[in-house]
Design a protein around this motif. Structure first.
Motif, short mmCIF file in Angstrom:
data_model
loop_
_atom_site.label_atom_id
_atom_site.label_comp_id
_atom_site.label_asym_id
_atom_site.label_seq_id
_atom_site.Cartn_x
_atom_site.Cartn_y
_atom_site.Cartn_z
N ALA A 1 -21.49 -17.33 -15.05
CA ALA A 1 -21.16 -16.09 -15.80
C ALA A 1 -21.50 -14.85 -15.19
O ALA A 1 -21.11 -13.66 -15.53
CB ALA A 1 -21.86 -16.26 -17.41
N LEU A 2 -22.50 -14.68 -13.99
CA LEU A 2 -23.02 -13.37 -13.69
C LEU A 2 -21.75 -12.59 -12.91
O LEU A 2 -20.86 -13.33 -12.23
CB LEU A 2 -23.84 -13.60 -12.73
N HIS A 3 -21.54 -11.44 -13.14
CA HIS A 3 -20.61 -10.45 -12.56
C HIS A 3 -21.30 -9.30 -12.29
O HIS A 3 -21.14 -8.21 -13.03
CB HIS A 3 -19.39 -10.31 -13.58
N PRO A 4 -22.14 -9.21 -11.40
CA PRO A 4 -22.94 -7.98 -11.05
C PRO A 4 -22.17 -6.85 -10.57
O PRO A 4 -21.10 -6.80 -10.12
CB PRO A 4 -23.97 -8.41 -9.68
N ASP A 5 -22.63 -5.81 -10.99
CA ASP A 5 -22.28 -4.30 -10.43
C ASP A 5 -22.72 -4.16 -9.10
O ASP A 5 -23.79 -3.74 -8.78
CB ASP A 5 -22.84 -3.16 -11.32
N LEU A 6 -21.61 -4.36 -8.13
CA LEU A 6 -21.94 -4.42 -6.73
C LEU A 6 -22.46 -2.99 -6.05
O LEU A 6 -23.10 -2.90 -5.28
CB LEU A 6 -20.78 -4.72 -6.04
N ARG A 7 -22.01 -1.95 -6.72
CA ARG A 7 -22.36 -0.63 -5.99
C ARG A 7 -23.78 -0.36 -6.76
O ARG A 7 -24.51 0.12 -5.77
CB ARG A 7 -21.56 0.58 -6.98
N VAL A 8 -24.31 -0.89 -7.84
CA VAL A 8 -25.63 -0.65 -8.21
C VAL A 8 -26.57 -1.70 -7.33
O VAL A 8 -27.52 -1.57 -6.68
CB VAL A 8 -26.05 -1.20 -9.53
N LEU A 9 -26.07 -2.93 -6.92
CA LEU A 9 -26.61 -3.93 -6.23
C LEU A 9 -26.86 -3.54 -4.69
O LEU A 9 -27.91 -3.74 -3.76
CB LEU A 9 -25.83 -5.16 -6.21
N ALA A 10 -26.02 -2.59 -4.21
CA ALA A 10 -26.02 -2.27 -2.89
C ALA A 10 -27.08 -1.45 -2.64
O ALA A 10 -27.34 -1.18 -1.63
CB ALA A 10 -24.68 -1.59 -2.55
N GLY A 11 -27.75 -0.80 -3.68
CA GLY A 11 -28.80 0.06 -3.61
C GLY A 11 -30.12 -0.57 -3.41
O GLY A 11 -31.09 0.07 -3.34
N VAL A 12 -30.08 -2.11 -3.58
CA VAL A 12 -31.23 -2.82 -3.68
C VAL A 12 -31.80 -2.73 -2.04
O VAL A 12 -31.11 -3.37 -1.32
CB VAL A 12 -31.20 -4.23 -4.10
N ALA A 13 -33.23 -2.95 -2.07
CA ALA A 13 -33.85 -2.87 -0.57
C ALA A 13 -33.94 -4.28 -0.18
O ALA A 13 -35.13 -5.01 -0.23
CB ALA A 13 -35.05 -2.05 -0.66
N ALA A 14 -32.94 -4.91 0.00
CA ALA A 14 -33.04 -6.22 0.61
C ALA A 14 -31.55 -6.50 1.32
O ALA A 14 -30.73 -6.02 1.19
CB ALA A 14 -33.11 -7.31 -0.56
N ARG A 15 -31.62 -7.77 2.13
CA ARG A 15 -30.34 -7.99 2.68
C ARG A 15 -29.44 -8.48 1.86
O ARG A 15 -28.26 -8.27 1.73
CB ARG A 15 -30.49 -9.29 3.64
N GLY A 16 -30.06 -9.34 0.61
CA GLY A 16 -29.08 -9.55 -0.52
C GLY A 16 -29.91 -10.26 -1.47
O GLY A 16 -31.22 -10.22 -1.67
N VAL A 17 -29.35 -10.87 -2.51
CA VAL A 17 -30.02 -11.32 -3.78
C VAL A 17 -29.25 -12.83 -4.13
O VAL A 17 -28.13 -13.21 -4.10
CB VAL A 17 -29.42 -10.29 -4.95
#
Length: 262
Positions: free
Chosen positions: A161-177
């Motif tokens: 069911a997860l549909h992340p906001d990729l624009r917000v996710l792109a600001g996370v300090a990591a390669r990925g989640v």
């Protein structure tokens, strides 16, 4: 102008159009880094692997469409498939050397290929507010590995069911989640999002399982595990926790062999 052979391999699947596609170039010598990045951008796949023979072993590097990454499982599986299938090796195991991740091996057993990768080291952390904002829901727990966050949820349905906001996710300090939960038909399921490195959602992420395997092995009390990545293409993995290493087994199939001119 230089002519190179390019392979496109679907990894962690036994049929084309499944698993995770990777491009593979086996080179006589390294190209300039800028050129390899341009080829990866032109391929526009999650990863392009470049391989150079060094004695009896091989050196390997991986590029997304935007950056070079430290480790990639599915493209390493794809590279091994190319070497076993098209380079007529007389051995059933390949040793790769990565200048970012050290020694990596791939063993062929029938149609299956088994990656042997270093285990990630996890630290439980408070859930970053940015991640809760990006996913619109708070996970049950969060861990931080060498390059990725791991978020734990209650059920397989939660992961789907997860549909992340990729624009917000792109600001996370990591390669990925990585997001993960117990599976209904397998031990655990996951998805992987990495807009930070030009991959919105990766279909099947071998390197993420260096994080997932030690966590689920400890939680479930078992060394051997089955896993499924719940992307649209999906992928199946058989996993084993080996202490400071993990074994990740899957299939691969060829989709394309061609020539590129650079």
């Amino acid at each position: 102008m230089q002519k190179l052979t390019l392979y496109q391999i679907d990894a962690f699947t036994d049929k084309v159009f499944g698993g995770n596609p990777a491009a593979v170039c086996v080179l006589d010598q390294w190209l300039e880094e800028e050129k390899m990045q341009q080829i990866a951008a032109e391929n526009n796949l999650a990863e392009t692997a470049f391989v150079v023979k060094t004695g009896s072993d091989y050196s390997i590097r991986w590029f997304t469409p935007t950056v070079e990454v430290d480790l990639c499982g599915h493209a390493t599986l794809a590279a091994a498939f190319v070497l076993f299938s098209y380079h007529h090796l007389t051995v059933n195991a390949i040793t790769f050397h990565s200048h970012r991740s050290g020694l990596l091996t791939v063993e062929q057993q029938g149609e299956e290929l088994t990656l042997n990768f270093p285990t990630d080291v996890l630290e439980q952390v408070e859930v970053p507010e940015t991640l809760t904002q990006a996913f619109g829901v708070a996970p049950e727990a969060a861990f931080k590995g060498k390059t990725d966050y791991l978020l734990l949820f209650a059920s397989e349905e939660d992961i789907v069911a997860l549909h992340p906001d990729l624009r917000v996710l792109a600001g996370v300090a990591a390669r990925g989640v990585i997001v993960s939960a117990p599976g209904k038909e397998v031990d655990f399921v996951s998805r992987f999002f990495a807009p930070q490195v030009g991959v919105d959602e990766d279909p099947v992420t071998g390197s993420a399982h260096t994080t997932l395997i030690p966590y689920w092995s400890q939680r479930l009390g078992k060394q051997k595990l089955t896993a499924r990545q719940l992307s649209k293409r999906q992928g199946e993995l058989t996993c084993e926790f080996l202490g400071d290493r993990v074994a990740i087994t899957g299939n691969a199939v060829a989709y394309l062999k061609g020539e590129i001119y650079v």
